[in-house]
Design an enzyme around this catalytic site. Structure first.
Site, short mmCIF file in Angstrom:
data_model
loop_
_atom_site.label_atom_id
_atom_site.label_comp_id
_atom_site.label_asym_id
_atom_site.label_seq_id
_atom_site.Cartn_x
_atom_site.Cartn_y
_atom_site.Cartn_z
CE LYS C 92 -2.44 -1.04 3.71
NZ LYS C 92 -1.87 -2.36 4.02
CB CYS C 181 -9.50 0.97 16.02
SG CYS C 181 -8.42 2.38 15.96
CG MET C 182 -6.24 2.60 18.43
SD MET C 182 -5.59 0.94 18.28
CE MET C 182 -4.38 0.94 19.59
CG MET C 348 -8.36 -3.74 14.84
SD MET C 348 -8.81 -2.31 15.84
CE MET C 348 -7.23 -1.61 16.17
N GLY C 385 -3.94 1.03 14.90
CA GLY C 385 -4.50 0.77 13.58
C GLY C 385 -4.23 1.87 12.59
CD GLN C 386 -8.09 5.42 12.18
OE1 GLN C 386 -8.42 6.18 11.28
NE2 GLN C 386 -8.71 5.38 13.34
#
Lengths: 61, 232, 761
Positions: C92, C181-182, C348, C385-386
């Site tokens: 990516k 997510c966190m 996650m 995650g981000q």
């Protein structure tokens, strides 16, 4: 035919080349590639030039 | 088994080069001592069974000294330029290469060079195998780059750490890896095959450092001293 | 040889010879330098003219990259050899070149007219937004408006939104997708150490000899980190990788031990491991005595009570519930405790759970009771995650219950301190924590929240149980800042604002290991798109908060925020200036001064400048300087399988697609590689149900039903289905449960009870 200059150049170039062949360090390689090779070429060209001049003087070429 | 030790190519090259060099120097010195008046005459010189005019002899000598022997000497010496540099020792003769060579020999390193070396995936001339580009024009590029490196190195006009200029072509990797099952089994290789095969995307993006990073190879950095020493 | 007469030369060299000699020398020199010059000029061109350091746009690995520009366009992206990722990025990241030229970008503001949109000017669009917000605030109070942000906004943007809404508009309705997510990890850390964010860092990977990967698939989702683990194994044979995952993922296949646990049950596994560790005397008593306190969540308890609590979780008692063997539980417990350095990595699978906070507590707890912590290679590292959930949202406090730098809305002294620091009168900040994500969308449903600004996220696709919340969003005056006009959320907007993307704007990203890095602006956004910061500043001015939001550029906001951190004892990164970020591949906070090189490992003397003198390890975030290990009782998921819904659906990601695919879905190779969304069904289940790959199946949960293509695989364990959520034509989140963890309020995306049947053709 005066070949003093090309011969002198060839001597220098041959000295460099001989040293380089025995001890291929980067500095000698650079001298060989950038100095000796052009000197050889110029010597050869000077020689060929003189040969032509002589032949031309004799009306052969 | 031969009754004598077979000499290595290096030794042959050196011997031949020295012979040619000395011969050439002697002939040139001979030419230097010749003066024009000697050539005009019809003086004859006997060479064994042949007799030639001195002018002709001089020109033959000059031809040998200025064309033949230089050509031979250049050819022989270029063995070092073209073949000698393919050896790892050739690369290692420049000190800026020491971090790469030492790292490659370091059994604890995880750079691509070290891993390939440790696993004996490349038999010999390891540097050259990855740094020769595929195809004739590629090879020409590599040679030109080699000359340029030489000029920069001896004139000390290179920045440290050194960095690859231009492009490292993926074909250097693909020429061995493309045909393997390991390569074909990775979906991502197919996903971006167009970009990989045209060098828009480098293999190194996913596969990481080939050699110690420029930061580590910067004089004064934490790793620099260690990288300049051969590993135990 | 022949004899030649020697004739002497009249005098020295003739003039001709001298000239010839000079000529030859000159020619040689010219040849030498001429050749060199030609070589310099003929150097093959690279892929770019100039390279700029930047950060990848996607996941929480936060790879440092080099962006190559030529002619004002991004022509190449490489990993940065000087970055923590050592030149490694994933597919990516390698295709980031396509981001600036993504097709279908939104270039002008749009205002809803009926079923469609009409283009508008910025003034028209923002005028409408300002007006509506003001109306709603006037008629229904500040809590009727909300901000729903993102872990992909720059820190400067989240900080500004937080300040505007909490200190300007005076509502704490500031939340965002990190809630999805966190937050379980954040709460887990805060409860354990008193402070959020991991104690360790990526460098620990280079020293660990036992990796405990739980609810994480770094092979597909944090590839450069998996590569780093792999490097460790190569140079350190004997390194063990344990993978706890209901699916046989790429990571599981490359692990030494794979525990395919039943989704929702792994607190049992962790408690069982703790039981083994206590029973087999694998506990580090000295460490406990000095650095650990036990708690049942309300009061301090003694270690003996902890031991007794764990008796119910002996491996033999829980193995069947977890779906693995007692033997394996004992084995991994032993490896965890007795390896020289054990590192856990999770994401996650642990966080998106109804007991996510508890599972986080226990993971940290295992490290604490075995003293597998505060040493190189021994650490509990929660993977983010981000790209900017840590720096942008957790650290800025842009969540409904938080204020910047770990302060809490609910604590009066924290509110007073923030008001003083922000220069607003005491009492400005509301004492009421705002709506967390799920509550926010429920409040929209009930008409309690009437206007909301949604930035850089796509809740209409990424929330659980989306049908319900899509209807809710339709009731709300939704202002959406997006890069494309046709994301699922954009389609529900009343006002659509074109946003700048990645290097079209400037700001700081903070990734998993507390490293802040700078993304410099390299290009202009297309059309009239603007950065989210510009949009927020515009809104602030229109709502009359121009003197509150005085920092109007990214650099100015960063300056303000950086100075603010200097006022916080433990979140201090005043030493992280833009200047330093421009020259260094990021800095890890705490970083109190400009000569500080940042902090790799927290709570450890020598590494962490905040450790009290005289102490080697100092959990300074807790009042008694001890980390807390909790007694956490297991409760089955609210979505445990039933007769009606006998299977478990678990959702996740694939390598080639990022989140809801608004970016990567538009890059052809990545879209093609990921294919369309589908259900992965275990082959044993498929056989029993008569399902083959390619069949259309109907998957039904308590919440909703949907159809999709089945792919039969040996990936998920029997009884489990897997689906990724990147495909807008395969909205798997329709069926997903919106049960939340009562502490972190994070939804349980990982466990939904479903029924499957083959759909008739």
């Amino acid at each position: 035919m005066n070949l003093t200059v090309p011969a002198a150049g060839a001597i220098i170039a041959l000295v460099i080349t001989t040293l380089f062949v025995v001890h291929p360090s980067p500095y000698l390689m650079a001298l060989f590639v950038f100095v000796a090779q052009p000197l050889f070429l110029i010597g050869a060209l000077l020689y060929v030039g003189r040969v032509f001049r002589e032949l031309h003087a004799k009306d052969i070429l | 088994m031969l009754p004598f030790a077979v000499p290595s190519i290096e030794s042959v090259v050196k011997a031949l080069g020295v012979i040619l060099g000395i011969l050439g120097i002697l002939l040139c010195l001979r030419i230097l001592r010749v003066r024009p008046p000697d050539l005009t005459s019809a003086r004859l010189i006997r060479l064994g069974i042949v007799t030639v005019p001195s002018a002709a002899f001089f020109k033959l000598l000059a031809f040998a000294a200025l064309i033949l022997i230089p050509a031979a000497a250049v050819a022989v010496a270029n063995y070092h330029v073209f073949e000698g540099v393919e050896n790892v020792e050739g690369c290692a003769s420049c000190h800026v290469m020491h971090p790469m060579v030492n790292d490659m020999h370091d059994a604890g390193s995880n750079t691509l060079a070290a891993r390939h070396y440790r696993r004996r995936w490349i038999a010999d001339r390891q540097c050259y195998q990855c740094h020769t580009d595929y195809g004739l024009s590629g090879t020409l590029n590599a040679k030109m780059e080699g000359y340029r490196h030489l000029a920069r190195y001896v004139t000390r006009t290179y920045p440290e750490p050194i960095r690859l200029r231009g492009h490292y072509l993926n074909q250097n990797c693909l020429k061995c890896h493309k045909a393997t099952a390991g390569f074909e089994n990775v979906q991502s290789h197919h996903t971006v095959w167009d970009r990989l095969s045209t060098n828009q995307m480098t293999c190194l993006n996913c596969h990481g450092l080939a050699h110690p990073s420029p930061g580590d190879r910067t004089p004064g950095s934490r790793e620099y001293a260690r990288l300049m020493r051969a590993p135990e | 040889m022949a004899e030649l007469e020697r004739a002497s030369q009249p005098e020295g060299h003739t003039r001709r010879e001298v000239l010839q000699t000079l000529g030859v020398l000159g020619a040689t020199g010219a040849a030498a330098f001429g050749t060199w010059g030609a070589l310099e000029a003929l150097v093959p061109a690279g892929t770019a003219e100039a390279w700029h350091r930047s950060v990848c746009r996607y996941c929480g690995t936060g790879c440092t990259i080099q962006v190559g520009l030529r002619g004002g366009k991004v022509t190449d992206v490489r990993g940065d050899p000087a970055g923590h990722n050592r030149g490694v990025i994933c597919i990516k990241g390698a295709t980031l070149v396509d981001l600036p030229v993504l097709p279908g970008r939104l270039t002008r503001p749009m205002i809803r007219r009926g079923d469609g949109f009409v283009e508008a000017s910025w003034d028209e669009a923002m005028g409408l937004v300002g007006e509506r917000f003001q109306q709603v605030i006037a008629s229904d109070g500040p809590d009727a408006v909300a901000f729903y942000g993102s872990g992909q906004l720059f820190t400067e943007e989240s900080y500004t939104a937080n300040k505007l809404f909490k200190a300007g508009i005076r509502t704490n309705n500031v939340d965002g997708n990190p809630r999805l997510c966190m937050t379980s990890a954040a709460f887990g850390y805060v409860q354990t150490y008193g402070k959020d964010e991991p104690p360790g860092c990526y460098e620990d990977i280079d020293h660990a000899d036992c990796f405990f990967l739980m609810g994480a698939n770094p092979f597909d989702c944090h590839p450069p980190l998996f590569e780093r683990i792999h490097q460790r194994r190569r140079s350190h044979p004997g390194t063990t990788v344990i993978c706890v995952d209901p699916r046989r993922t790429g990571t599981a296949k490359r692990s030494d031990i794979h525990l395919p646990v039943i989704p929702g049950t792994d607190l049992l596994l962790l408690n069982a491991m703790a039981q083994v560790i206590c029973e087999e005397r694998l506990v580090d008593d000295a460490f406990l005595v000095e650095h650990v306190r036990f708690s049942d969540g309300k009061v301090t308890v003694r270690f003996e009570q902890f031991r007794r609590f764990l008796d119910d979780y002996a491996p033999e008692k829980v193995a069947d519930l977890v779906g693995i063997s007692a033997h394996d539980i004992r084995r991994v417990a032993f490896l965890f405790a007795r390896s020289t350095a054990t590192m856990s990595l999770w994401t996650m699978g642990v966080n998106q759970r109804a007991q996510g906070t508890f599972v986080n507590n226990m993971l940290n707890g295992l490290h604490l009771i075995t003293s597998q912590i505060c040493r190189p290679g021994a650490t509990p590292l929660s993977l983010t995650g981000q790209c900017n959930a840590c720096g942008g949202v957790r650290d800025t406090g842009a969540l409904a219950h938080l204020l910047p730098h770990g302060r809490l809305v609910a604590k009066e002294e924290d509110r007073r301190e923030m008001e003083r620091l922000w220069g607003v009168p005491p009492g400005t900040i509301s004492p009421r924590p705002g709506y967390d994500a799920i509550s926010l969308f429920r409040a929209m449903e009930e008409g309690k929240v009437k206007a909301a600004l949604v930035m850089c996220t796509n809740p209409a696709q990424s929330l659980p149980n989306i049908a319900r919340y899509r209807e809710a969003m339709k009731k709300c005056f939704l202002v959406v800042s997006e890069i494309v006009p046709d994301s699922e959320t954009a389609k529900l907007a009343q006002v659509l604002l074109p946003a700048a993307l990645w290097v079209e704007k400037q700001g700081v990203y903070g990734q998993t290991e507390r490293r802040y890095q700078l993304v410099e602006k390299l290009l202009d956004p297309p059309g009239e798109a603007r950065s989210d910061l510009q949009i927020l500043v515009d809104l602030a001015i229109r709502l009359g908060h121009g003197d509150l939001i005085r920092a109007r550029t990214a650099e100015a906001v960063w300056e303000e925020y950086r100075q603010l951190s200097g006022q916080s004892k433990y979140y201090n990164f005043a030493g992280i200036t833009y200047g330093r970020l421009r020259t260094l591949p990021g800095l890890q906070w705490p970083c109190p001064t400009e000569s500080s090189l940042g902090t790799a490992r927290r709570y450890v003397a020598g590494d962490d400048a905040l450790v009290s003198p005289g102490r080697k390890i100092d959990f300074y975030g807790q009042p008694d300087r001890r980390a807390v290990v909790y007694l956490r009782p297991y409760q089955p998921s609210p979505e445990a399988p039933t007769k009606e819904f006998p299977y478990i659906l678990t959702t996740g990601r694939v390598l080639e697609q990022w989140h809801t695919g608004t970016m990567t879905g538009r890059i052809p190779e990545l879209a093609k590689a990921a294919g369309r969304g589908h259900f992965e069904i275990n082959e044993q289940d498929a056989y029993g149900l008569g399902i083959k790959t390619g069949d259309t199946v109907r998957v039904r949960s308590r919440f909703n039903a949907m159809t999709g293509t089945a792919v039969v695989t040996s990936g998920p364990r029997q009884g489990v289905l897997f689906a990724a959520f990147f495909d807008a034509a395969f909205l798997v989140n329709l069926t997903v449960s919106d049960a939340v963890d009562p502490i972190s309020r994070e939804p349980e995306f990982k466990v939904t009870a479903v029924a499957i049947e083959k759909a008739s053709a």
